[in-house]
Design an enzyme around this catalytic site. Structure first.
Site, PDB file in Angstrom:
ATOM      1  CB  SER A  99      29.451  24.937  45.087  1.00 15.38           C
ATOM      2  OG  SER A  99      30.734  24.459  45.476  1.00 15.38           O
ATOM      3  CE  LYS A 153      30.011  17.933  52.680  1.00 15.35           C
ATOM      4  NZ  LYS A 153      30.963  18.168  51.621  1.00 15.35           N
ATOM      5  CD  GLU A 165      26.868  15.705  46.579  1.00 17.63           C
ATOM      6  OE1 GLU A 165      26.136  16.472  47.214  1.00 17.63           O
ATOM      7  OE2 GLU A 165      27.866  15.159  47.084  1.00 17.63           O
ATOM      8  N   GLY A 196      32.299  21.603  47.735  1.00 18.45           N
ATOM      9  CA  GLY A 196      33.050  22.460  48.648  1.00 18.45           C
ATOM     10  C   GLY A 196      33.979  23.445  47.961  1.00 18.45           C
ATOM     11  CG  ASN A 250      26.407  15.856  53.803  1.00 18.97           C
ATOM     12  OD1 ASN A 250      26.568  15.475  54.964  1.00 18.97           O
ATOM     13  ND2 ASN A 250      27.227  15.534  52.817  1.00 18.97           N
ATOM     14  CG  HIS A 266      29.454  12.398  50.129  1.00 16.35           C
ATOM     15  ND1 HIS A 266      30.706  12.890  49.843  1.00 16.35           N
ATOM     16  CD2 HIS A 266      28.634  13.474  50.177  1.00 16.35           C
ATOM     17  CE1 HIS A 266      30.644  14.211  49.731  1.00 16.35           C
ATOM     18  NE2 HIS A 266      29.388  14.589  49.920  1.00 16.35           N
TER      19      HIS A 266
HETATM   20  P1  PGA Z   1      28.971  21.449  49.243  1.00 14.78           P
HETATM   21  O1  PGA Z   1      28.899  19.882  49.570  1.00 14.78           O
HETATM   22  O2  PGA Z   1      27.578  21.971  49.198  1.00 14.78           O
HETATM   23  O3  PGA Z   1      29.785  22.016  50.376  1.00 14.78           O
HETATM   24  O4  PGA Z   1      29.660  21.594  47.921  1.00 14.78           O
HETATM   25  C1  PGA Z   1      27.926  19.070  48.996  1.00 14.78           C
HETATM   26  C2  PGA Z   1      28.125  17.657  49.464  1.00 14.78           C
HETATM   27  O5  PGA Z   1      29.275  17.245  49.653  1.00 14.78           O
HETATM   28  O6  PGA Z   1      27.154  16.921  49.679  1.00 14.78           O
END
Ligand code: PGA
Length: 222
Positions: A185, A11, A148, A154, A9, A99
């Site tokens: 993460s 983003k 998630e 993050g 992802n 999300h």
């Molecule tokens: P992350 O994000 O791997 O940076 O924790 C995962 C997500 O938001 O899909």
């Protein structure tokens, strides 16, 4: 054995030039000659990059799938600013829906999420429904759910593989044949601890996928 899903992802990151660099780095995956028969890699860039990613992967014969990060709850029509499922289907096979960043920052409700799932299925896009915990509704129409927990996104502070596995089992008990991904993460160092769990069918990777070489390592280690 079922395939392991590895989803990137990206983003709201990467302009055209940065995306081009990402693709050039990702192309190195070909030199590794990985056995991809058991791995379904899905890359979700911004809408503006779906076309260039799709062209790049087909012209370089890189066998990955594409996903969008969002979809309009409406069909095509007078909905200024929206990108609809029919348009996305030209480039992608999957779409992320629900999300936490969309639920929190854009006021997405369960009702909107249901509409997005329905319109995606109408056009043959596979929805990946993201849930943050047991409070979220799991539509009977989806086959792929990503768990998630918000505190893990993050933060560098992933859920434990044991908790994720327990949650995976709970989600799977809600409908036959559901597949469950863990996100939050995930890195090349911890990915295996999740993908080896019985009730986890793959991972959804945000931050660590922004670096194409790290994402390749995640694919290798998954
Ligand atoms: P992350 O994000 O791997 O940076 O924790 C995962 C997500 O938001 O899909």
């Amino acid at each position: 054995m079922a395939k392991v899903f590895i989803v990137a992802n990206l983003k709201s990151y990467k302009n055209e030039n940065e995306a081009k660099n990402w693709l050039e780095s990702f192309k190195k995956i070909k030199e590794l000659n990985l056995d991809m028969t058991q791995k379904e890699v899905i890359i979700c860039p911004s809408f503006t990059q779906l076309f260039s990613f799709s062209s790049y992967f087909s012209s370089n014969n890189i066998k990955v799938k594409l996903g969008a990060q969002n979809v309009s709850p409406f069909d095509e029509g007078a909905f200024t600013g929206e990108v609809n499922a029919k348009q996305i289907k030209d480039f992608a096979q999957y779409v992320l829906i629900g999300h936490s960043e969309r639920r929190v920052n854009f006021g997405e409700t369960e009702d909107m999420i249901t509409k997005k799932i329905e319109i995606s299925l109408k056009y043959g896009l596979n929805p990946i429904l993201l849930i943050q915990g047991q409070e979220n509704i799991i539509s009977q129409q989806v086959g792929l759910v990503a768990y998630e927990p918000v505190s893990a996104i993050g933060s560098g502070n992933p859920d434990t593989p044991e908790n994720a596995d327990t949650m995976g089992a709970l989600i799977k008990s809600k409908a036959d044949g559901l597949q469950v991904l863990y996100g939050g993460s995930v890195t090349s160092a911890n990915v295996k601890s999740f993908t080896t769990k019985a009730n986890i069918d793959g991972v959804l990777v945000g931050g660590a996928s922004l670096d194409a070489e790290e994402f390749i390592k995640i694919i290798q280690n998954a």
